[in-house]
Design a protein around this motif. Structure first.
Motif, PDB file in Angstrom:
ATOM      1  N   SER A 169       0.823  -1.207   0.000  1.00  0.00           N
ATOM      2  CA  SER A 169       0.000   0.000   0.000  1.00  0.00           C
ATOM      3  C   SER A 169       0.861   1.263   0.000  1.00  0.00           C
ATOM      4  O   SER A 169       0.408   2.327  -0.406  1.00  0.00           O
ATOM      5  N   LYS A 170       2.118   1.140   0.450  1.00  0.00           N
ATOM      6  CA  LYS A 170       2.989   2.308   0.481  1.00  0.00           C
ATOM      7  C   LYS A 170       3.778   2.470  -0.819  1.00  0.00           C
ATOM      8  O   LYS A 170       4.047   3.582  -1.252  1.00  0.00           O
ATOM      9  N   ALA A 171       4.169   1.355  -1.436  1.00  0.00           N
ATOM     10  CA  ALA A 171       5.025   1.433  -2.617  1.00  0.00           C
ATOM     11  C   ALA A 171       4.246   1.809  -3.875  1.00  0.00           C
ATOM     12  O   ALA A 171       4.653   2.681  -4.637  1.00  0.00           O
ATOM     13  N   TYR A 172       3.130   1.142  -4.099  1.00  0.00           N
ATOM     14  CA  TYR A 172       2.362   1.350  -5.330  1.00  0.00           C
ATOM     15  C   TYR A 172       1.549   2.632  -5.215  1.00  0.00           C
ATOM     16  O   TYR A 172       0.800   2.827  -4.263  1.00  0.00           O
ATOM     17  N   GLY A 173       1.733   3.523  -6.191  1.00  0.00           N
ATOM     18  CA  GLY A 173       1.023   4.791  -6.106  1.00  0.00           C
ATOM     19  C   GLY A 173       1.162   5.589  -7.387  1.00  0.00           C
ATOM     20  O   GLY A 173       1.530   5.045  -8.440  1.00  0.00           O
ATOM     21  N   PRO A 174       0.898   6.899  -7.340  1.00  0.00           N
ATOM     22  CA  PRO A 174       0.919   7.735  -8.543  1.00  0.00           C
ATOM     23  C   PRO A 174       2.233   7.677  -9.320  1.00  0.00           C
ATOM     24  O   PRO A 174       2.217   7.701 -10.556  1.00  0.00           O
ATOM     25  N   LEU A 175       3.369   7.625  -8.610  1.00  0.00           N
ATOM     26  CA  LEU A 175       4.647   7.570  -9.311  1.00  0.00           C
ATOM     27  C   LEU A 175       4.782   6.260 -10.080  1.00  0.00           C
ATOM     28  O   LEU A 175       5.205   6.256 -11.242  1.00  0.00           O
ATOM     29  N   LEU A 264     -15.235  -4.517 -10.068  1.00  0.00           N
ATOM     30  CA  LEU A 264     -14.451  -4.420  -8.837  1.00  0.00           C
ATOM     31  C   LEU A 264     -15.358  -4.457  -7.625  1.00  0.00           C
ATOM     32  O   LEU A 264     -16.499  -3.978  -7.682  1.00  0.00           O
ATOM     33  N   PRO A 265     -14.883  -5.003  -6.497  1.00  0.00           N
ATOM     34  CA  PRO A 265     -15.704  -5.047  -5.289  1.00  0.00           C
ATOM     35  C   PRO A 265     -15.926  -3.648  -4.708  1.00  0.00           C
ATOM     36  O   PRO A 265     -15.101  -2.742  -4.897  1.00  0.00           O
ATOM     37  N   ALA A 266     -16.997  -3.476  -3.983  1.00  0.00           N
ATOM     38  CA  ALA A 266     -17.358  -2.164  -3.437  1.00  0.00           C
ATOM     39  C   ALA A 266     -16.294  -1.625  -2.484  1.00  0.00           C
ATOM     40  O   ALA A 266     -16.106  -0.414  -2.376  1.00  0.00           O
ATOM     41  N   ALA A 267     -15.589  -2.522  -1.777  1.00  0.00           N
ATOM     42  CA  ALA A 267     -14.603  -2.093  -0.776  1.00  0.00           C
ATOM     43  C   ALA A 267     -13.191  -1.964  -1.343  1.00  0.00           C
ATOM     44  O   ALA A 267     -12.221  -1.837  -0.597  1.00  0.00           O
ATOM     45  N   VAL A 268     -13.059  -1.975  -2.664  1.00  0.00           N
ATOM     46  CA  VAL A 268     -11.734  -1.913  -3.281  1.00  0.00           C
ATOM     47  C   VAL A 268     -11.039  -0.595  -2.917  1.00  0.00           C
ATOM     48  O   VAL A 268     -11.677   0.442  -2.728  1.00  0.00           O
ATOM     49  N   ARG A 269      -9.693  -0.656  -2.817  1.00  0.00           N
ATOM     50  CA  ARG A 269      -8.880   0.534  -2.561  1.00  0.00           C
ATOM     51  C   ARG A 269      -7.982   0.805  -3.765  1.00  0.00           C
ATOM     52  O   ARG A 269      -7.733  -0.086  -4.581  1.00  0.00           O
ATOM     53  N   GLY A 270      -7.459   2.033  -3.832  1.00  0.00           N
ATOM     54  CA  GLY A 270      -6.679   2.449  -4.988  1.00  0.00           C
ATOM     55  C   GLY A 270      -5.496   1.560  -5.296  1.00  0.00           C
ATOM     56  O   GLY A 270      -5.191   1.307  -6.465  1.00  0.00           O
ATOM     57  N   GLU A 271      -4.822   1.054  -4.260  1.00  0.00           N
ATOM     58  CA  GLU A 271      -3.616   0.253  -4.495  1.00  0.00           C
ATOM     59  C   GLU A 271      -3.899  -1.102  -5.127  1.00  0.00           C
ATOM     60  O   GLU A 271      -2.979  -1.827  -5.493  1.00  0.00           O
TER      61      GLU A 271
END
Length: 292
Positions: A169-175, A264-271
């Motif tokens: 969750s910390k590594a994968y992101g906008p960059l 996608l599931p309703a509880a999905v997060r961006g990562e």
């Protein structure tokens, strides 16, 4: 005879003679590991017929290896105090041109046209940690046909570039996403902190970025980048809650429906989203904002 810039005694002598003191503000850590710079040069397309743009030559340790291999090397150095040192350490190379300035202030397309007419061009750099991300974005946004970008950076940033959905969750992101829509990412080499002078507190890594034959189709890139940033703005929240808070003009039900329509599931997060997911979500939200 080429000066051995991996010999600590030699380096200290040169720096002392020029009255040079390391700048924390500029994040100066010079490579002194004899095994690393030749590897970077080889990974970085430094070869006959190729031009190499080097960012931040420092005292010239990597510069030497690039100039030994490439047709031409142009090195851009911000710290004016290093120019006389570079004249001493790499001034013997007639295929090397050193420019003083901030790479972020250069017109990069014009620079390449001026320095490397008709050549394939690669970028090699040992990047200061504090400015790594701005330089990467600057090079990506220049939309130039580099053969590769071979960059030394903080290991943590390198891992962010290569991170995949759900990996961290910390590594994968906008960059990660911004780079991977345009480049393949290869973590070529890990470099311990003892390879530098002075030694930083963290380890580094060499990353090779190679342009994709077909960049990811993300539609309106400005809209895509905005949606991606919003998806990671509040990582602890579900994607629907995060977006509804950031986009008050779009009903939460519409955002939830767009996520459901993507399977996608309703509880999905961006990562957890792939590049294709982000592109689809960006298009859906764009249509919703336009009232379609």
């Amino acid at each position: 005879m080429m000066i051995n810039l991996t010999d600590m005694k030699t380096v200290r002598s040169i720096l002392s003679r020029h009255g040079f003191h390391f700048s924390k503000k500029l994040g100066q850590n010079f490579l002194v590991d004899p095994s690393v710079c030749p590897r970077i040069a080889e990974e970085g397309n430094a070869a006959p017929g190729f031009g190499v743009l080097e960012i931040g030559p420092g005292i010239g340790t990597l510069t030497q290896q690039l100039a030994l291999r490439a047709e031409k090397v142009t090195s851009v150095e911000l710290d004016q105090r290093l120019l006389p040192i570079l004249e001493e350490t790499v001034g013997e190379f007639d295929n090397l041109h050193i420019l003083h300035g901030d790479i972020l202030q250069f017109d990069v397309p014009q620079l390449l046209e001026q320095e490397f007419p008709g050549m394939h061009v690669a970028v090699c750099a040992n990047l200061p940690y504090y400015i790594t991300t701005p330089i990467i974005f600057n090079l990506l946004e220049s939309s130039l046909d580099f053969t590769s970008l071979t960059l030394m950076m903080q290991k943590e940033v390198a891992e962010r570039l290569a991170a995949q959905p759900g990996s961290s969750s910390k590594a994968y992101g906008p960059l990660s996403i911004a780079v991977q829509t345009q480049m393949s990412v290869d973590l070529a080499l890990e470099v311990g902190h003892a390879s530098f002078m002075p030694q930083p507190k963290v380890d580094s890594a060499v990353v090779v970025l190679t342009p994709l034959e077909k960049p990811a189709d993300v539609g309106d890139r400005k809209q895509f980048n905005r949606v991606v940033k919003l998806c990671f703005a509040q990582r602890r929240k579900t994607l629907a809650n995060s977006l509804s808070a950031a986009l008050p003009g779009i009903p939460k039900e519409s955002i939830q429906q767009a996520i459901a329509d993507m399977g996608l599931p309703a509880a999905v997060r961006g990562e957890q989203l792939t590049l294709e997911d982000f592109a689809a979500l960006s298009a859906a939200l764009g249509r919703e904002a336009d009232g379609d």
